[in-house]
Design an enzyme around this catalytic site. Sequence first.
Site: not given
Ligand code: NDP
Length: 287
Positions: A113-114, A177, A215
């Site tokens: 998911n990240h 992306y 967020e």
């Molecule tokens: P968030 O930005 O809220 O969460 C992203 C997560 O990834 C966080 O836990 C962050 O934590 C972690 N992360 C960021 N950089 C890294 C890194 N380099 N290595 C490891 N972990 C990392 O994203 P969303 O919840 O909005 O999205 C979750 C999924 O849903 C994604 O795959 C996104 O593409 C998909 N999605 C979301 C949409 C939306 O509108 N929100 C729309 C379509 C798809 P930390 O910074 O602590 O590392």
Amino acid sequence: KILVPFVGLVLAFCFYSKEDFKPEMLKGKRVIVTGASTGIGEQMAYHLARMGAHVLVTARTEAKLQKVVTWCLELGAASAHSMNGSMEDMALAEDVVKEAKRLWGGLDMLILNHIGYTYFNYFDGDVEHIRKLLEINFLSYVAMTVSALPMLKESGGSILVVSSTAGKIGIPFVAPYSATKFALDGFFSSLRQELIIENINVSITLCILGHIATETAEKTVSHVMQKPGAPKEECALEIIKSGALRKRELYYPYAAVRIPLLIRDWAPEFLDSLTRNRLNVENVKRS
Ligand code: NDP
């Protein structure tokens, strides 16, 4: 005359293919959730905890992960652990899977998911940014899958890949992306075919999400979207359900994602213009 049996057939198929989800399906299951310190990943960890699963959550920020672990235990997780680090590092991707083996001796569900940070703007020509994003959003997913497959084969488990409408259709301002999300579709859809050919009982669910009110999304895209995002809590639950029911793909929110995909192959130019018109393009300033 033709329409009535056709509609009947479609309805029969819909009901036939519907299996009920029960939260008990996840009880005692061993699940890795990546990117679980915030957003949809965090919500997935809480749902899994309520269902009595074992969870191992990952992200970079240790303090946030600790809070997620504590809350998961409060909610009833069978066990909750975390591992922090950046998924730019393929060794971390492999180590997370090794940690699951050490903790539980096996794995039932891998939720990928990240995502790494990216901009929402006109493509700026930065090739290095795309390379880095491919490592975080795509290659680490592949590395984790390779490491986890032996355990998933043993348990008859499942892989959930969280993707986006931007991984299926061309959406402006997200070129880097979008490239990483299209790559996920190519790799995991091909791998799914091979697993089926080889009669390997591991399911792959590609989750195609539209705009979700996390967020990060609120900060980066809300000024361009004409409608508010769907709730992250419901989205997280739908992802888990689709994996438990071993679906091929999830579309959430259903109509907002499924309808563009149906138009895509028949009227691509119409869909392109519809997509542009549904964004407040004038709010995107060249950086
Ligand atoms: P968030 O930005 O809220 O969460 C992203 C997560 O990834 C966080 O836990 C962050 O934590 C972690 N992360 C960021 N950089 C890294 C890194 N380099 N290595 C490891 N972990 C990392 O994203 P969303 O919840 O909005 O999205 C979750 C999924 O849903 C994604 O795959 C996104 O593409 C998909 N999605 C979301 C949409 C939306 O509108 N929100 C729309 C379509 C798809 P930390 O910074 O602590 O590392």
